[in-house]
Design a protein around this motif. Structure first.
Motif, short mmCIF file in Angstrom:
data_model
loop_
_atom_site.label_atom_id
_atom_site.label_comp_id
_atom_site.label_asym_id
_atom_site.label_seq_id
_atom_site.Cartn_x
_atom_site.Cartn_y
_atom_site.Cartn_z
N ARG A 48 0.85 -1.20 0.00
CA ARG A 48 0.00 0.00 0.00
C ARG A 48 0.88 1.24 0.00
O ARG A 48 1.97 1.25 0.58
CB ARG A 48 -0.91 0.02 1.24
CG ARG A 48 -1.91 -1.12 1.29
CD ARG A 48 -2.46 -1.31 2.69
NE ARG A 48 -3.23 -0.15 3.15
CZ ARG A 48 -4.53 0.01 2.96
NH1 ARG A 48 -5.23 -0.93 2.34
NH2 ARG A 48 -5.16 1.08 3.41
N ALA A 49 0.39 2.28 -0.64
CA ALA A 49 1.13 3.55 -0.66
C ALA A 49 0.15 4.70 -0.84
O ALA A 49 -0.80 4.59 -1.63
CB ALA A 49 2.16 3.55 -1.79
N GLU A 50 0.38 5.77 -0.12
CA GLU A 50 -0.43 6.98 -0.28
C GLU A 50 0.31 7.96 -1.17
O GLU A 50 1.45 8.34 -0.89
CB GLU A 50 -0.74 7.61 1.08
CG GLU A 50 -1.78 6.85 1.89
CD GLU A 50 -2.35 7.68 3.02
OE1 GLU A 50 -1.92 8.84 3.18
OE2 GLU A 50 -3.24 7.17 3.73
N VAL A 51 -0.36 8.38 -2.24
CA VAL A 51 0.27 9.25 -3.22
C VAL A 51 -0.22 10.69 -3.03
O VAL A 51 -1.43 10.93 -3.05
CB VAL A 51 -0.07 8.79 -4.65
CG1 VAL A 51 0.59 9.69 -5.68
CG2 VAL A 51 0.36 7.34 -4.85
N PRO A 52 0.69 11.64 -2.84
CA PRO A 52 0.28 13.05 -2.73
C PRO A 52 -0.35 13.53 -4.03
O PRO A 52 0.17 13.26 -5.11
CB PRO A 52 1.59 13.79 -2.45
CG PRO A 52 2.55 12.74 -2.00
CD PRO A 52 2.14 11.48 -2.68
N VAL A 53 -1.47 14.23 -3.94
CA VAL A 53 -2.15 14.78 -5.10
C VAL A 53 -2.32 16.28 -4.88
O VAL A 53 -2.92 16.70 -3.88
CB VAL A 53 -3.53 14.12 -5.33
CG1 VAL A 53 -4.21 14.75 -6.54
CG2 VAL A 53 -3.38 12.62 -5.52
N GLY A 55 -3.60 19.81 -4.57
CA GLY A 55 -4.93 20.38 -4.45
C GLY A 55 -5.99 19.40 -4.00
O GLY A 55 -7.19 19.69 -4.09
N SER A 56 -5.59 18.24 -3.50
CA SER A 56 -6.55 17.23 -3.08
C SER A 56 -5.94 16.38 -1.98
O SER A 56 -4.78 16.54 -1.61
CB SER A 56 -6.96 16.36 -4.27
OG SER A 56 -7.91 15.39 -3.88
N LYS A 57 -6.74 15.46 -1.45
CA LYS A 57 -6.24 14.55 -0.43
C LYS A 57 -5.34 13.49 -1.07
O LYS A 57 -5.43 13.21 -2.26
CB LYS A 57 -7.41 13.85 0.27
CG LYS A 57 -8.30 14.78 1.08
CD LYS A 57 -9.42 13.98 1.74
CE LYS A 57 -10.32 14.89 2.57
NZ LYS A 57 -11.43 14.11 3.21
N ASN A 58 -4.48 12.91 -0.25
CA ASN A 58 -3.66 11.80 -0.73
C ASN A 58 -4.55 10.67 -1.22
O ASN A 58 -5.64 10.44 -0.67
CB ASN A 58 -2.76 11.27 0.38
CG ASN A 58 -1.68 12.28 0.76
OD1 ASN A 58 -1.54 13.32 0.12
ND2 ASN A 58 -0.93 11.98 1.81
N LYS A 59 -4.09 9.97 -2.24
CA LYS A 59 -4.87 8.85 -2.77
C LYS A 59 -4.12 7.54 -2.56
O LYS A 59 -2.88 7.50 -2.64
CB LYS A 59 -5.18 9.06 -4.26
CG LYS A 59 -6.12 10.25 -4.49
CD LYS A 59 -6.68 10.26 -5.89
CE LYS A 59 -7.69 11.38 -6.07
NZ LYS A 59 -8.31 11.38 -7.40
N LYS A 65 0.48 -1.52 -8.36
CA LYS A 65 0.57 -0.08 -8.64
C LYS A 65 1.31 0.65 -7.53
O LYS A 65 2.09 1.58 -7.80
CB LYS A 65 -0.83 0.49 -8.85
CG LYS A 65 -1.50 0.02 -10.12
CD LYS A 65 -2.89 0.59 -10.25
CE LYS A 65 -3.58 0.07 -11.50
NZ LYS A 65 -4.95 0.60 -11.66
N ALA A 66 1.07 0.24 -6.31
CA ALA A 66 1.78 0.86 -5.18
C ALA A 66 3.28 0.57 -5.28
O ALA A 66 4.12 1.46 -5.11
CB ALA A 66 1.22 0.34 -3.86
N GLU A 76 -1.16 8.35 -12.66
CA GLU A 76 -2.15 9.29 -13.18
C GLU A 76 -3.52 8.85 -12.70
O GLU A 76 -3.91 7.69 -12.86
CB GLU A 76 -2.09 9.31 -14.70
CG GLU A 76 -3.05 10.30 -15.34
CD GLU A 76 -2.91 10.32 -16.85
OE1 GLU A 76 -2.62 11.39 -17.39
OE2 GLU A 76 -3.10 9.27 -17.50
N PHE A 77 -4.23 9.77 -12.06
CA PHE A 77 -5.60 9.50 -11.62
C PHE A 77 -6.54 10.17 -12.59
O PHE A 77 -6.39 11.34 -12.92
CB PHE A 77 -5.84 10.05 -10.21
CG PHE A 77 -4.98 9.42 -9.16
CD1 PHE A 77 -5.35 8.22 -8.57
CD2 PHE A 77 -3.78 10.01 -8.77
CE1 PHE A 77 -4.55 7.63 -7.61
CE2 PHE A 77 -2.97 9.42 -7.81
CZ PHE A 77 -3.35 8.23 -7.23
#
Length: 454
Positions: A48-53, A55-59, A65-66, A76-77
């Motif tokens: 698992r990994a949280e990706v900084p986005v 202007g938005s919350k981490n995804k 993918k992680a 890319e989201f």
């Protein structure tokens, strides 16, 4: 590692059914995205990994993918991927440190090992030969630079179209670069097999020449778009008599004037459909918008697929330079049986020159002499493949364990065409990235290229 290909689908299908799978390959992957096939047994499950986005919350990313993102891939989201995110590896992205870390992660998991091929130093001689491109190719290269520079600045083109223009230009520059070195390769081959044999028969050599392309290229002429070809090839097979195009028309390369006529017919058909049958899907255009733009600019420069704007087939040019039977080819344009027969002729020294494409002959084949009874063998590389894996494969066709005689590799570089340095830098970076995967960062072919080219 090439997911989506027919071969990869077969391999993954077998891996899913197997209790235990072993992959044996010289190039396991060149970047983290290409490692996805290794996850068939659950290798990446639970990561698992949280990706900084911005202007938005981490995804949150999970599983492969992680892992890919952690080890250098971009994410890319958006709507392109129904699963919520897509990971990709940008064209000039390297991330050597991340790939080095991925190497050690795989080792720590106990699923990966590497055994480098170690040849005695005297077994392989690499030479980096400078070639001076003639005035014709220099002028052609400069004209092409102007065309693609003007096209890239056209404000009527959107971002995707400008990227397509850039990619198209890179491929054409690489083709011109290759054409500028063909004569030098032929001259070297003649001296090795004819000059040596004449002056000292025991010093005669066998030569293999590797090229990147096999077909001729008419600059300023273009084929129908892929979608258009697909639609009307299918129509031709279904009803030959009433099909819109003959096979000859589908195979043809068109001038700008002819393209304009096809585009007028296309626009008229779209306009008629909108009035009379709005429910029908619009037909594919015969040519992409950016291709029409390039054709227009090339037309204004007099690029008509003739004279200096016609790049002859590299393979044909090499074959014609030698007496019949002295040079044979190993390319995708001949059948597998003919290619195998030609290879046997060369290996037995009935033919002294073998010209092969890197795509057909540059992977998985062995050209070294295991008997010690054949003349010494020399490999001349006219151009570089795009990928680190491709370069590694080409470099390892003659230089192999079990060779009974020392072998030589001659890499040709055009010293007066700037794109040569761009290509070399790209390949060198990809070699470093690939070595970060397989060797944990230790030097290899990339360092050899750096020293040799400089």
């Amino acid at each position: 590692k090439n997911l989506g290909s027919s071969t990869s689908e077969i391999v993954l299908g077998l891996a899913e059914k197997a209790t235990f799978t072993v992959y044996a390959t010289a190039t396991p992957f060149e970047n983290a995205v290409q490692a996805e096939y290794l996850g068939i047994g659950g290798l990446f499950k639970g990561i698992r990994a949280e990706v900084p986005v911005e202007g938005s919350k981490n995804k949150l990313l999970q599983n492969f993918k992680a892992w890919a993102w952690i080890y250098g891939a971009k994410v890319e989201f958006g709507k392109k991927d129904k699963r919520g995110a897509s990971v990709f590896w940008p064209k000039h992205h390297v991330a050597a440190q991340e790939l080095k870390d991925a190497h050690f992660w795989l080792l720590a998991k106990g699923v990966y090992t590497y055994r480098p091929m170690v040849l005695p130093e005297e077994t392989v001689k690499n030479t980096f030969s400078p070639v001076t491109a003639d005035e014709k190719h220099l002028e052609l290269y400069k004209n092409i630079l102007t065309v693609y520079d003007v096209a890239s600045k056209d404000t009527s083109m959107d971002g995707d179209e400008r990227r397509s223009i850039a990619a198209h230009g890179v491929n054409l520059k690489k083709r011109i670069l290759e054409a500028s070195k063909v004569d030098a390769a032929i001259e070297k081959a003649k001296k090795l097999i004819v000059g040596a044999a004449y002056l000292a028969p025991k010093e005669a050599k066998q030569v293999i020449i590797f090229t990147d392309t096999k077909a001729e290229r008419k600059i300023g002429l273009f084929r129908f778009s892929e979608e258009y070809m697909k639609k009307y090839t299918k129509e031709l097979r279904a009803r030959k008599e009433n099909a819109r195009h003959t096979q000859e028309e589908l195979d043809k390369e068109y001038t700008y004037t002819e393209m304009q006529e096809h585009m007028r017919e296309f626009r008229a058909e779209v306009e008629l459909n909108e009035k009379t049958s709005p429910q029908l899907l619009a037909p594919p255009p015969p040519f992409a918008n950016f291709i029409v733009k390039l054709a227009s600019l090339m037309h204004s420069f007099g690029m008509n697929g003739e004279g200096m704007y016609k790049l002859e087939s590299v393979v044909d040019t090499v074959l014609k330079a030698f007496p019949p039977g002295q040079a044979v080819e190993y390319t995708g344009r001949v059948s597998d049986d003919v290619a195998a027969e030609n290879l046997a002729l060369w290996k037995s020294n009935e033919a002294q020159v073998l010209v092969g494409t890197m795509a057909k002959g540059g992977r998985g084949l062995s050209y070294h002499d295991t008997t010690g009874e054949m003349p010494s063998r020399v490999q001349i590389n006219i151009n570089l493949p795009w990928t680190g894996g491709g370069t590694e494969q080409v470099a390892g066709r003659l230089a192999r364990l079990g060779t009974a005689k020392p072998v030589a590799l001659d890499w040709l570089f055009a010293e007066n065409i700037p794109f040569e340095r761009e290509l070399k830098a790209t390949v060198e970076a990809r070699l470093k990235a690939m070595k970060a995967v397989t060797l944990g960062g230790r030097a290899g072919l990339a360092e050899l290229f750096r020293r040799g080219f400089d």
